[in-house]
Design an enzyme around this catalytic site. Structure first.
Site, short mmCIF file in Angstrom:
data_model
loop_
_atom_site.label_atom_id
_atom_site.label_comp_id
_atom_site.label_asym_id
_atom_site.label_seq_id
_atom_site.Cartn_x
_atom_site.Cartn_y
_atom_site.Cartn_z
N LYS A 124 0.86 -1.19 0.00
CA LYS A 124 0.00 0.00 0.00
C LYS A 124 0.89 1.23 0.00
CE LYS A 124 -4.49 0.87 0.40
NZ LYS A 124 -5.58 -0.05 0.02
N1 GLU Z 1 -7.28 0.14 -3.12
C1 GLU Z 1 -8.05 -1.03 -3.36
C2 GLU Z 1 -8.11 -1.91 -2.13
O1 GLU Z 1 -7.93 -1.46 -1.03
C3 GLU Z 1 -7.62 -1.76 -4.61
C4 GLU Z 1 -6.20 -2.22 -4.64
C5 GLU Z 1 -5.76 -2.78 -5.99
O2 GLU Z 1 -6.58 -2.90 -6.88
O3 GLU Z 1 -4.59 -3.07 -6.11
O4 GLU Z 1 -8.40 -3.07 -2.21
#
Ligand code: GLU
Length: 435
Positions: A124
Site C-alpha cells: 500500500k
Molecule cells: N485500493 C483497493 C483496495 O484497497 C484496490 C487495490 C488494488 O486494486 O490493487 O483493495
C-alpha cells in the site's frame, strides 16, 4: 449465530482480550492475525515473518507549487509480503495518512489477495497531502515525483499500485507515463485502475462496489433475507459506497440511508440511488442539500434499524462505543478496517453477520488482477466477461470463508484470516527461507 470457539479467548493475549479499541490500524490487523495464528498453531518464526512488512519506504517529495514555492510532502510505500506474487495495493492521498495505517492496509492487501485467489502479495502507498486543496498541476507534479522516487520499487513483476482514497484513473495515467519514460518502454501493467484507453479494464471502477453487492447477497441468502424486503444503510458515498448502493438497489434492496463527509441522509421510502449519484457529481461530490432527505448524523446512520449496514468510508467507524447499538443483521465492510477488534467481539456476541473487509471489498483487487492479465496479453475482455468472472470469484471466496467459519466454529472474519494466513504460510513453507 453462536460460534463453537470463543476466538477472543483463544487469541494470543496473555490476558483474555480486554474490551478496547485499537489505537492503531496495524495493531487492529495483528489482533485479527493473532486469532488465526492461534487456530492454525502457527510456528513462531512464521508468525514473525508474516506480520512483519518486507519493506517500508518513506520518501520526501518536493513539489513546486503553483505560486512558485517548494513544498515537501511525505510519501510511503509499504511492501508487506511478496510470497504469492508481486505486491499489489492502492495509493491513498490524505492529510492524515501515516505509516502505521499504510502498514495495516498493506497487510490487508496480502490477506485479501490470498482469499480471492489472486497471485499477488500485498502493498500500500500513501502521500500526506490534501488533494481537495491542490490544483491538477500540483497533483500531477506530486504524483510524478512520488513515482520517480519509487522507481526501483514499482514494476509489473514487482509492485503494482492502484487507486485508493482520493486517487483515480488520471493519477494512475501519470504513474504509467512517468514510469514508462524512465524505463524507456511502455509499461501499462505497472499500475491498475488506469483509464480504459491506456490499458485499463472495463468494470474496474465499479469492481469494489460490485463485489460488496455480491457478498451481501450471498450473506443474505445464508440467513434467509430477501433483497426485495430488506433495507440498507451505506456509510460513505465515494466510489465503493455509491456503486454498492446502486447495485444493491438494482437487486431490489431499499437504500434508506447514505452519508458522505457532509453528513447522513435518510429517506424511509428508499432513495433513487442513480439520482443521488447525479446530484453528488453535479455538486462537487457532495450530497449536502439533497431534497427529500432527512439529515441525520453519522452516528445515527450506523445505528439505524436496517437489515444491512455497509460501512464504506474509512477505518475505525464501528467501535465498542456504538457496536452495542447496531441493529443491522448483516454488515458488509466496503471500507478497509471500519470495525475495531473490540467492536468485533460485541457484534459477534449480538449475532451480527459481519462480512469482513478482506473479503467484502476484494472485488477491486480482483478486477485489478484481470486488468494486469489483459495488459500482459494485450487482449481486452468485454464488460460481461469481467463481471461474470468477478461474480464467480467473489461467490467462491464467500463460500470458502463461510465453510471455514462453520468448520472452525468461528465468525467470518476469523475464518477469512485463517484461510488467508494458512495459504500464505503454506506458500512460505514451500519457498523456504533464502539464506
Ligand atoms: N485500493 C483497493 C483496495 O484497497 C484496490 C487495490 C488494488 O486494486 O490493487 O483493495
Amino acid at each position: 449465530m453462536p460460534f463453537k470457539q470463543n476466538v477472543y479467548e483463544k487469541a494470543l493475549y496473555k490476558e483474555p482480550a480486554p474490551i478496547r479499541d485499537s489505537e492503531h490500524p496495524f495493531q487492529a490487523m495483528i489482533d485479527r492475525f493473532d486469532i488465526a495464528a492461534k487456530i492454525l498453531e502457527l510456528d513462531p518464526g512464521f508468525y514473525e515473518y508474516l506480520v512483519t512488512p518486507a519493506r517500508v519506504h518513506i520518501t520526501a517529495i518536493p513539489v513546486v507549487m503553483d505560486d512558485g514555492r517548494i513544498k515537501l510532502f511525505e510519501g510511503y510505500r509499504v511492501i508487506h509480503n511478496e510470497i504469492l506474487g508481486p505486491s499489489k495495493g492502492g495509493i491513498r492521498y490524505a492529510p492524515d495518512v501515516n505509516v502505521n495505517e499504510v502498514k495495516a492496509l498493506a497487510a490487508w492487501m496480502t490477506w485479501k489477495c490470498a482469499i480471492v485467489n489472486v497471485p499477488f502479495g500485498g502493498a500500500k502507498g500513501g502521500v500526506v497531502c490534501d488533494p481537495a486543496n491542490m490544483s491538477p498541476g500540483e497533483l500531477e507534479r506530486l504524483t510524478r515525483r512520488y513515482t520517480a522516487n519509487l522507481l526501483d520499487v514499482f514494476g509489473p513483476d514487482k509492485d503494482i499500485p492502484a487507486p485508493d482514497m482520493n486517487t483515480n484513473a488520471q493519477i494512475m495515467a501519470w504513474i504509467v507515463d512517468t514510469y514508462s519514460m524512465h524505463t524507456r518502454n511502455s509499461s501499462t501493467a505497472v499500475v491498475t485502475g488506469k483509464p480504459i484507453i491506456l490499458g485499463g479494464s472495463l468494470g474496474r471502477v465499479e469492481a469494489t462496489g460490485r463485489g460488496v453487492m455480491s457478498v451481501t447477497l450471498s450473506a443474505m441468502e445464508k440467513i434467509g433475507m430477501r433483497p426485495g424486503q430488506s433495507t440498507v444503510a451505506v456509510q460513505g458515498f465515494g466510489n465503493v459506497g455509491s456503486i454498492a448502493a446502486k447495485l444493491l438497489a438494482e437487486k431490489g434492496c431499499k437504500i434508506v440511508a447514505v452519508s458522505d463527509v457532509t453528513g447522513g441522509y435518510y429517506n424511509e421510502n428508499g432513495f433513487d440511488v442513480e439520482d443521488l449519484i447525479r446530484y453528488s457529481e453535479a455538486n462537487k461530490r457532495s450530497l449536502a442539500g439533497y431534497p427529500e432527505a432527512q439529515e441525520i448524523s453519522n452516528e445515527e446512520l450506523l445505528t439505524l434499524d436496517v437489515d444491512v449496514l455497509v460501512p464504506a468510508a474509512k477505518e475505525d467507524q464501528i467501535t465498542s462505543a456504538n457496536a452495542p447499538d447496531i441493529k443491522a443483521k448483516i454488515i458488509a465492510e466496503g471500507a478497509n478496517g471500519p470495525t475495531t477488534p473490540a467492536a468485533d467481539r460485541v457484534l459477534d456476541e449480538n449475532g451480527v453477520l459481519v462480512v469482513p473487509d478482506i473479503l467484502a471489498n476484494a472485488g477491486g483487487v480482483t478486477v485489478s488482477y484481470f486488468e494486469w492479465v489483459q495488459d500482459r496479453q494485450g487482449y481486452f475482455w468485454t464488460l460481461e466477461r469481467v463481471n461474470k468472472r468477478l461474480d464467480r470469484m467473489m461467490k467462491t471466496a464467500f463460500d470458502n470463508v463461510y465453510n471455514a467459519s462453520e468448520q472452525y466454529g468461528v465468525p467470518l472474519r476469523a475464518a477469512s484470516y485463517v484461510l488467508a494466513v494458512d495459504k500464505v504460510a503454506s506458500a512460505l513453507k514451500l519457498r523456504g527461507i533464502y539464506a
